[in-house]
Design a protein around this motif. Structure first.
Motif, PDB file in Angstrom:
ATOM      1  N   TYR A   1      -6.804 -38.925  23.305  1.00 37.14           N
ATOM      2  CA  TYR A   1      -6.114 -38.563  24.545  1.00 37.14           C
ATOM      3  C   TYR A   1      -5.474 -39.762  25.233  1.00 37.14           C
ATOM      4  CZ  TYR A   1      -8.944 -34.380  23.888  1.00 37.14           C
ATOM      5  OH  TYR A   1      -9.526 -33.259  23.351  1.00 37.14           O
ATOM      6  N   PHE A   2      -4.443 -39.451  26.045  1.00 36.05           N
ATOM      7  CA  PHE A   2      -3.945 -40.452  26.974  1.00 36.05           C
ATOM      8  C   PHE A   2      -5.016 -40.661  28.033  1.00 36.05           C
ATOM      9  CE2 PHE A   2       0.160 -38.548  25.515  1.00 36.05           C
ATOM     10  CZ  PHE A   2       0.681 -39.691  24.912  1.00 36.05           C
ATOM     11  N   ALA A   3      -5.243 -41.919  28.390  1.00 37.51           N
ATOM     12  CA  ALA A   3      -6.332 -42.252  29.306  1.00 37.51           C
ATOM     13  C   ALA A   3      -5.766 -42.812  30.610  1.00 37.51           C
ATOM     14  CB  ALA A   3      -7.262 -43.274  28.657  1.00 37.51           C
TER      15      ALA A   3
ATOM     16  N   LYS B   1      -2.001 -29.050  26.869  1.00 38.26           N
ATOM     17  CA  LYS B   1      -2.581 -29.808  25.755  1.00 38.26           C
ATOM     18  C   LYS B   1      -1.680 -30.950  25.303  1.00 38.26           C
ATOM     19  CE  LYS B   1      -5.244 -25.974  23.772  1.00 38.26           C
ATOM     20  NZ  LYS B   1      -5.477 -25.134  22.561  1.00 38.26           N
ATOM     21  N   THR B   2      -0.358 -30.718  25.244  1.00 38.16           N
ATOM     22  CA  THR B   2       0.544 -31.729  24.705  1.00 38.16           C
ATOM     23  C   THR B   2       1.951 -31.502  25.261  1.00 38.16           C
ATOM     24  OG1 THR B   2       1.301 -32.749  22.625  1.00 38.16           O
ATOM     25  CG2 THR B   2       1.135 -30.339  22.664  1.00 38.16           C
TER      26      THR B   2
ATOM     27  N   LEU C   1      -3.381 -34.608  24.853  1.00 39.62           N
ATOM     28  CA  LEU C   1      -3.453 -35.194  23.511  1.00 39.62           C
ATOM     29  C   LEU C   1      -2.382 -36.280  23.362  1.00 39.62           C
ATOM     30  CD1 LEU C   1      -3.966 -31.909  21.463  1.00 39.62           C
ATOM     31  CD2 LEU C   1      -5.662 -33.715  21.834  1.00 39.62           C
ATOM     32  N   ALA C   2      -2.781 -37.394  22.776  1.00 33.68           N
ATOM     33  CA  ALA C   2      -1.881 -38.552  22.661  1.00 33.68           C
ATOM     34  C   ALA C   2      -0.933 -38.366  21.479  1.00 33.68           C
ATOM     35  CB  ALA C   2      -2.699 -39.840  22.532  1.00 33.68           C
ATOM     36  N   ASP C   3       0.025 -37.434  21.649  1.00 40.46           N
ATOM     37  CA  ASP C   3       1.092 -37.213  20.665  1.00 40.46           C
ATOM     38  C   ASP C   3       2.329 -37.931  21.189  1.00 40.46           C
ATOM     39  OD1 ASP C   3      -0.743 -35.458  19.519  1.00 40.46           O
ATOM     40  OD2 ASP C   3       0.188 -33.670  20.387  1.00 40.46           O
ATOM     41  N   PHE C   4       2.732 -39.019  20.542  1.00 44.27           N
ATOM     42  CA  PHE C   4       3.896 -39.749  21.035  1.00 44.27           C
ATOM     43  C   PHE C   4       4.607 -40.463  19.890  1.00 44.27           C
ATOM     44  CE2 PHE C   4       2.229 -44.164  21.081  1.00 44.27           C
ATOM     45  CZ  PHE C   4       0.859 -43.934  20.984  1.00 44.27           C
ATOM     46  N   VAL C   5       5.862 -40.835  20.191  1.00 43.54           N
ATOM     47  CA  VAL C   5       6.740 -41.423  19.180  1.00 43.54           C
ATOM     48  C   VAL C   5       7.371 -42.691  19.740  1.00 43.54           C
ATOM     49  CG1 VAL C   5       8.680 -40.983  17.617  1.00 43.54           C
ATOM     50  CG2 VAL C   5       7.273 -39.062  18.422  1.00 43.54           C
TER      51      VAL C   5
ATOM     52  N   VAL D   1      10.064 -45.587  14.784  1.00 49.27           N
ATOM     53  CA  VAL D   1       9.304 -46.778  14.384  1.00 49.27           C
ATOM     54  C   VAL D   1       7.866 -46.385  14.041  1.00 49.27           C
ATOM     55  CG1 VAL D   1       8.456 -49.035  15.150  1.00 49.27           C
ATOM     56  CG2 VAL D   1      10.746 -48.249  15.828  1.00 49.27           C
ATOM     57  N   ALA D   2       7.287 -45.507  14.853  1.00 50.11           N
ATOM     58  CA  ALA D   2       5.919 -45.037  14.582  1.00 50.11           C
ATOM     59  C   ALA D   2       5.686 -43.701  15.287  1.00 50.11           C
ATOM     60  CB  ALA D   2       4.883 -46.063  15.057  1.00 50.11           C
ATOM     61  N   THR D   3       4.848 -42.873  14.662  1.00 51.86           N
ATOM     62  CA  THR D   3       4.493 -41.570  15.232  1.00 51.86           C
ATOM     63  C   THR D   3       2.980 -41.461  15.325  1.00 51.86           C
ATOM     64  OG1 THR D   3       6.445 -40.557  14.208  1.00 51.86           O
ATOM     65  CG2 THR D   3       4.712 -39.062  14.963  1.00 51.86           C
ATOM     66  N   PHE D   4       2.500 -40.962  16.462  1.00 50.84           N
ATOM     67  CA  PHE D   4       1.065 -40.795  16.683  1.00 50.84           C
ATOM     68  C   PHE D   4       0.759 -39.336  16.985  1.00 50.84           C
ATOM     69  CE2 PHE D   4      -0.459 -45.225  17.111  1.00 50.84           C
ATOM     70  CZ  PHE D   4       0.770 -45.885  17.115  1.00 50.84           C
ATOM     71  N   ILE D   5      -0.271 -38.806  16.374  1.00 45.11           N
ATOM     72  CA  ILE D   5      -0.757 -37.458  16.692  1.00 45.11           C
ATOM     73  C   ILE D   5      -2.225 -37.570  17.064  1.00 45.11           C
ATOM     74  CG2 ILE D   5      -1.285 -35.158  15.766  1.00 45.11           C
ATOM     75  CD1 ILE D   5       1.219 -35.334  14.077  1.00 45.11           C
ATOM     76  N   LYS D   6      -2.567 -37.064  18.223  1.00 43.50           N
ATOM     77  CA  LYS D   6      -3.921 -37.152  18.775  1.00 43.50           C
ATOM     78  C   LYS D   6      -4.459 -38.593  18.699  1.00 43.50           C
ATOM     79  CE  LYS D   6      -5.880 -33.519  16.643  1.00 43.50           C
ATOM     80  NZ  LYS D   6      -6.825 -32.406  16.379  1.00 43.50           N
ATOM     81  N   GLY D   7      -3.592 -39.527  19.051  1.00 42.57           N
ATOM     82  CA  GLY D   7      -3.982 -40.930  19.148  1.00 42.57           C
ATOM     83  C   GLY D   7      -4.041 -41.675  17.850  1.00 42.57           C
TER      84      GLY D   7
END
Length: 356
Positions: A28-30, A311-312, A320-324, A338-344
């Motif tokens: 998760y984002f904190a 949730k996202t 949920l830490a889904d970010f690009v 450059v990078a992809t994150f799903i649920k951190g």
């Protein structure tokens, strides 16, 4: 806890990029903190929530394989059909999706399905379908028009008219009303104005029971006086497969905006590749929409429409830490992920140096 600093982060409330820091703890984002185990400097990079494809067959229609890899269609209708039972979690298309910043999809059966199945929203990674599911049984799907009619003829060797389709849909909606009372969202594939007008009649007949949403809506501009809850628009970057798509154009996005019809974007993968989701956004910008509004529709707007915004879909504490991470504004045609994150967790990286 990992802190990402100095990046240009998309703020879904202001729909703008601002230089700020954010933190991730576990999935998760904190909340912001002055202490962290790792600091990642994102100076010069753009950061968005993961993009969401609002209608896709990814995992149902496996790329590179013909009928034996196609689980997107069943001829006989049954209310117990659910797409989560047909998804193949190792479809190579998932890796391609995350390499283009698309972290989740709303899974809808094939346009051949006059009466489809219960839809689901899934993440694009993990080894089991249950781990991928964000929400299931959120809508029931239908298709009307050329593909459904031609498939019916191929199977039954007799024509199916619009009157016949209307009868089947009304009967099925009544069954859903009785047997699946928790499902309120109905999504229907349709291109032609005459089919969209029929959906409007269904809206009036079942307005106290269901929310109707259109997939494609190619000729929606011909119905100036008709309002729809949402159009899941696109893909407009594709070949013209049959006559009812002759009016297909990226101008659809501008027309929907001028009509004040809410819309989100889709590729209907594999009709158009999931990697073309940002291209659809770029085409909408070319037609006059703002980058801010398009990026919102690809992220938070899609999450709101699908009912998963809690949730996202936004970079916000507790979600949920889904970010690009992008090297340029994501709606630049030459922008790259450059990078992809799903649920951190880092699920794709073009460059080394980004922490999981």
């Amino acid at each position: 806890m990992t802190r990402y600093i100095n990046g240009l982060v998309f703020n879904s409330e202001t729909r703008s990029f601002n230089k700020q820091s954010f933190q991730v703890q576990g999935q998760y984002f904190a909340p912001s903190s002055t202490t962290s185990e790792i600091d990642i400097d994102l100076d010069g990079y753009y950061i968005t929530p993961g993009l969401i494809d609002s209608c896709s067959q990814i995992g149902l229609a496996e790329i590179g394989i013909r009928w034996e890899g196609d689980d997107s269609y069943e001829f006989d209708s049954h209310l117990d059909y659910s797409v989560v039972d047909g998804i193949y979690p190792f479809d190579a298309a998932f890796q391609k999706a995350i390499s283009h910043g698309v972290t989740a999809s709303h899974i809808v059966p094939s346009p051949k399905s006059l009466v489809g199945a219960k839809t689901a929203i899934i993440h694009h990674t993990h080894t089991t379908v249950d781990e991928m599911v964000i929400a299931k049984d959120i809508a029931y799907s239908f298709s009307i028009g050329h593909q459904a009619k031609s498939t019916f003829f191929a199977e039954r060797r007799k024509p199916l008219t619009r009157m016949g389709i209307a009868k089947i849909l009304r009967e099925t909606l009544q069954q859903i009303q009785q047997q699946e009372p928790l499902i309120k969202k109905i999504v229907i594939r349709a291109h032609k104005a005459v089919d969209l007008e029929f959906i409007d009649r269904l809206q009036q007949e079942f307005k106290s029971t269901f929310d109707f949403h259109i997939i494609h809506g190619t000729e929606a501009s011909l119905l100036q006086g008709t309002s729809f809850n949402t159009v899941i628009a696109g893909p407009t970057f594709r070949y013209i497969e049959h006559n009812e798509m002759m009016a297909l154009s990226p101008k659809l996005y501008r027309q929907l905006s001028q009509q004040h019809t809410p819309f989100v974007f889709c590729t209907d993968h594999p009709v158009s590749s999931t990697s073309h989701l940002t291209l659809e956004g770029c085409l909408a910008v070319r037609e006059g929409l703002t980058r801010q509004d398009v990026l919102y529709a690809l992220t938070t707007g899609a999450a709101n429409f699908l009912g998963i915004a809690h949730k996202t879909g936004t970079i916000r504490d507790g979600l949920l830490a889904d970010f690009v991470i992008w090297d340029k504004h994501p709606l630049n045609l030459d922008a790259q992920v450059v990078a992809t994150f799903i649920k951190g967790t880092k699920v794709y990286a073009r460059e080394e140096g980004f922490s999981e």
